[in-house]
Design a protein around this motif. Structure first.
Motif, mmCIF file in Angstrom:
data_model
loop_
_atom_site.group_PDB
_atom_site.id
_atom_site.type_symbol
_atom_site.label_atom_id
_atom_site.label_comp_id
_atom_site.label_asym_id
_atom_site.label_seq_id
_atom_site.Cartn_x
_atom_site.Cartn_y
_atom_site.Cartn_z
ATOM 1 N N ALA A 114 0.813 -1.212 0.000
ATOM 2 C CA ALA A 114 0.000 0.000 0.000
ATOM 3 C C ALA A 114 0.849 1.265 0.000
ATOM 4 O O ALA A 114 0.474 2.281 -0.607
ATOM 5 C CB ALA A 114 -0.934 0.002 1.205
ATOM 6 N N SER A 115 1.985 1.243 0.691
ATOM 7 C CA SER A 115 2.893 2.387 0.729
ATOM 8 C C SER A 115 4.227 1.908 1.284
ATOM 9 O O SER A 115 4.316 0.834 1.881
ATOM 10 C CB SER A 115 2.348 3.525 1.599
ATOM 11 O OG SER A 115 2.445 3.205 2.984
ATOM 12 N N CYS A 116 5.256 2.734 1.098
ATOM 13 C CA CYS A 116 6.580 2.369 1.612
ATOM 14 C C CYS A 116 7.349 3.623 1.985
ATOM 15 O O CYS A 116 7.426 4.573 1.191
ATOM 16 C CB CYS A 116 7.356 1.562 0.574
ATOM 17 S SG CYS A 116 8.942 0.937 1.176
ATOM 18 N N VAL A 117 7.921 3.615 3.172
ATOM 19 C CA VAL A 117 8.806 4.694 3.626
ATOM 20 C C VAL A 117 10.164 4.082 3.948
ATOM 21 O O VAL A 117 10.255 3.090 4.673
ATOM 22 C CB VAL A 117 8.234 5.416 4.858
ATOM 23 C CG1 VAL A 117 9.256 6.397 5.436
ATOM 24 C CG2 VAL A 117 6.947 6.167 4.476
ATOM 25 N N ALA A 150 9.830 12.996 -6.281
ATOM 26 C CA ALA A 150 10.450 12.422 -5.083
ATOM 27 C C ALA A 150 9.989 13.138 -3.813
ATOM 28 O O ALA A 150 10.036 14.365 -3.715
ATOM 29 C CB ALA A 150 11.967 12.487 -5.204
ATOM 30 N N ASP A 151 9.539 12.366 -2.856
ATOM 31 C CA ASP A 151 9.101 12.860 -1.550
ATOM 32 C C ASP A 151 10.193 12.514 -0.556
ATOM 33 O O ASP A 151 10.363 11.344 -0.184
ATOM 34 C CB ASP A 151 7.769 12.192 -1.189
ATOM 35 C CG ASP A 151 7.237 12.616 0.180
ATOM 36 O OD1 ASP A 151 7.937 13.364 0.898
ATOM 37 O OD2 ASP A 151 6.120 12.189 0.541
ATOM 38 N N THR A 152 10.956 13.510 -0.130
ATOM 39 C CA THR A 152 12.094 13.256 0.748
ATOM 40 C C THR A 152 12.089 14.223 1.926
ATOM 41 O O THR A 152 11.684 15.381 1.791
ATOM 42 C CB THR A 152 13.430 13.391 0.002
ATOM 43 O OG1 THR A 152 13.573 14.727 -0.490
ATOM 44 C CG2 THR A 152 13.498 12.417 -1.170
ATOM 45 N N VAL A 153 12.568 13.731 3.061
ATOM 46 C CA VAL A 153 12.717 14.542 4.270
ATOM 47 C C VAL A 153 14.132 14.318 4.787
ATOM 48 O O VAL A 153 14.525 13.173 5.045
ATOM 49 C CB VAL A 153 11.703 14.134 5.355
ATOM 50 C CG1 VAL A 153 11.947 14.941 6.632
ATOM 51 C CG2 VAL A 153 10.271 14.307 4.863
ATOM 52 N N LEU A 187 10.888 12.916 15.466
ATOM 53 C CA LEU A 187 10.833 13.467 14.116
ATOM 54 C C LEU A 187 10.427 12.410 13.098
ATOM 55 O O LEU A 187 9.645 12.677 12.185
ATOM 56 C CB LEU A 187 12.190 14.063 13.736
ATOM 57 C CG LEU A 187 12.582 15.353 14.453
ATOM 58 C CD1 LEU A 187 13.993 15.780 14.046
ATOM 59 C CD2 LEU A 187 11.582 16.463 14.153
ATOM 60 N N VAL A 188 10.957 11.207 13.241
ATOM 61 C CA VAL A 188 10.584 10.132 12.318
ATOM 62 C C VAL A 188 9.088 9.851 12.425
ATOM 63 O O VAL A 188 8.387 9.722 11.411
ATOM 64 C CB VAL A 188 11.405 8.859 12.590
ATOM 65 C CG1 VAL A 188 10.874 7.688 11.766
ATOM 66 C CG2 VAL A 188 12.879 9.100 12.267
ATOM 67 N N LEU A 189 8.579 9.790 13.654
ATOM 68 C CA LEU A 189 7.144 9.556 13.853
ATOM 69 C C LEU A 189 6.327 10.679 13.225
ATOM 70 O O LEU A 189 5.333 10.422 12.528
ATOM 71 C CB LEU A 189 6.839 9.444 15.346
ATOM 72 C CG LEU A 189 5.368 9.191 15.706
ATOM 73 C CD1 LEU A 189 4.922 7.825 15.204
ATOM 74 C CD2 LEU A 189 5.154 9.319 17.212
ATOM 75 N N LEU A 240 3.806 9.841 10.151
ATOM 76 C CA LEU A 240 2.362 10.019 10.293
ATOM 77 C C LEU A 240 1.828 11.072 9.320
ATOM 78 O O LEU A 240 0.712 10.930 8.797
ATOM 79 C CB LEU A 240 2.012 10.393 11.732
ATOM 80 C CG LEU A 240 2.270 9.314 12.784
ATOM 81 C CD1 LEU A 240 1.863 9.806 14.169
ATOM 82 C CD2 LEU A 240 1.548 8.017 12.454
ATOM 83 N N ALA A 241 2.613 12.113 9.057
ATOM 84 C CA ALA A 241 2.190 13.112 8.068
ATOM 85 C C ALA A 241 2.052 12.478 6.693
ATOM 86 O O ALA A 241 1.114 12.781 5.935
ATOM 87 C CB ALA A 241 3.193 14.261 8.033
ATOM 88 N N PHE A 242 2.980 11.599 6.359
ATOM 89 C CA PHE A 242 2.910 10.861 5.094
ATOM 90 C C PHE A 242 1.655 10.006 5.044
ATOM 91 O O PHE A 242 0.900 10.022 4.055
ATOM 92 C CB PHE A 242 4.171 9.993 4.966
ATOM 93 C CG PHE A 242 4.124 8.958 3.875
ATOM 94 C CD1 PHE A 242 4.364 9.309 2.556
ATOM 95 C CD2 PHE A 242 3.860 7.627 4.173
ATOM 96 C CE1 PHE A 242 4.340 8.349 1.549
ATOM 97 C CE2 PHE A 242 3.837 6.664 3.183
ATOM 98 C CZ PHE A 242 4.068 7.030 1.860
ATOM 99 N N ARG A 243 1.383 9.274 6.103
ATOM 100 C CA ARG A 243 0.223 8.388 6.116
ATOM 101 C C ARG A 243 -1.094 9.164 6.113
ATOM 102 O O ARG A 243 -2.091 8.712 5.532
ATOM 103 C CB ARG A 243 0.287 7.460 7.333
ATOM 104 C CG ARG A 243 1.344 6.360 7.235
ATOM 105 C CD ARG A 243 1.071 5.370 6.122
ATOM 106 N NE ARG A 243 -0.215 4.726 6.296
ATOM 107 C CZ ARG A 243 -0.404 3.612 7.014
ATOM 108 N NH1 ARG A 243 0.632 3.021 7.590
ATOM 109 N NH2 ARG A 243 -1.601 3.087 7.124
ATOM 110 N N ASP A 244 -1.093 10.313 6.771
ATOM 111 C CA ASP A 244 -2.321 11.109 6.824
ATOM 112 C C ASP A 244 -2.731 11.615 5.447
ATOM 113 O O ASP A 244 -3.899 11.941 5.228
ATOM 114 C CB ASP A 244 -2.143 12.289 7.781
ATOM 115 C CG ASP A 244 -2.179 11.865 9.243
ATOM 116 O OD1 ASP A 244 -2.631 10.739 9.530
ATOM 117 O OD2 ASP A 244 -1.740 12.654 10.098
#
Length: 300
Positions: free
Chosen positions: A130-133, A259-262, A278-280, A284-288
């Motif tokens: 469904a998604s990957c980080v 590309a979505d990068t932080v 920060l990782v959390l 969570l912002a990505f998942r939201d």
């Protein structure tokens, strides 16, 4: 507010066991909701995720295992270790837990390569992702800068170095790859070493390290999968990391569309333990942003 740690002694007591191809595998699962698979890196284990474990479990069914050859799972001596087999293991764990929804993935380091293989299998209709980080990892062989010890483990004397590998050698490597203000404590280093040393782990390090050339073999297939654009992806990367820091993210931005990068300034190779808040936040912002209905998936 800092996140609460789970002491390694407590973490170990919460483990469960299943058998994968005749080998005992330790795994953990908690929470309800969409399945979230956490995949750890080299040379440590799933305890790497302990700061994020309970916060993520408030939203998702969180799943992790110590992969074959890592942590408290079996470490067979006469075995050919492979990233592809580790992907098989992840799928076997999902099947063991009767997970039928598409799975979200959060991966680190060696685990990034396993996640890349699962992404490729998604497009081969062998799993549904469904998604990957990705956290810091060697997503592209051309940007991976291994430590000297990793290079030596790959050499003809690797088996000898593995046998001599000690807590001091682990500490030396970790001091190089963690951020200057986020170095592990002596207690944490004791715990990392306990996981590496469990089940005579040092004697197989030279076998595990073959993931580095395996990445080169699979590069085109894996990069092609990341370029498809159908699966939401994000990189959350400790910028200070000498192995896969800013230079890896720059390459990611060159190769991956939109590309979505932080980047996390001052953070090294282990952002999930160096900067878990920060990782959390960024995970969570990505998942939201995602609106994905639950889907059934058949495993073969």
């Amino acid at each position: 507010m800092p996140l609460a740690e789970i002491p390694l002694c407590v973490w170990r007591k919460r483990s469960r066991t299943f058998v994968f191809r005749g080998q005992s595998i330790r795994y953990w699962t908690v929470g309800q909701g969409e399945p979230l698979l956490l995949i750890h890196g080299f040379p440590t284990a799933s305890w790497d995720w302990h700061y994020l474990w309970q916060p993520l479990a408030q939203r998702y069914q969180v799943i992790a295992c110590d992969m074959l050859g890592f942590g408290d799972s079996a470490k067979p001596r006469n075995h050919t270790y492979s990233l592809l087999e580790q992907a098989d293991l992840q799928q076997a764990l999902l099947a063991h837990l009767q997970v039928e929804q598409a799975v979200h993935i959060l991966a680190h380091d060696y685990g990034d390569s396993v996640a890349q293989e699962l992404l490729a299998r998604h497009y081969e209709k062998r799993i549904e992702v469904a998604s990957c980080v990705f956290l810091n990892g060697g997503l592209f062989p051309e940007t991976h800068r291994p430590l000297l010890m990793q290079k030596l483990l790959l050499s003809p004397i690797g088996w000898l170095l593995g046998r001599a590998f000690s807590r001091e050698a682990l500490v030396k490597g970790f001091r190089q790859i963690f951020g200057p203000q986020t170095q592990p404590t002596e207690s944490e280093l004791d715990d990392y070493w306990s996981l590496v040393d469990s089940n005579h782990g040092p004697r197989i390090l030279h076998k595990l390290i073959t993931y580095i050339p395996e990445r080169r073999v699979q590069r085109e297939r894996w990069v092609t999968a990341m370029q498809q654009g159908d699966i939401p992806l994000r990189v959350i990367d400790g910028a200070f990391d000498p192995i896969s820091g800013v230079h890896m993210v720059e390459r990611y931005r060159e190769l991956i569309p939109d590309a979505d990068t932080v980047l996390l300034p001052g953070i090294g190779h282990y952002p999930q333990t160096e900067a878990p808040v920060l990782v959390l936040k960024h995970y969570l912002a990505f998942r939201d942003r995602l609106v994905l209905p639950p889907r059934k998936v058949a495993y073969s």
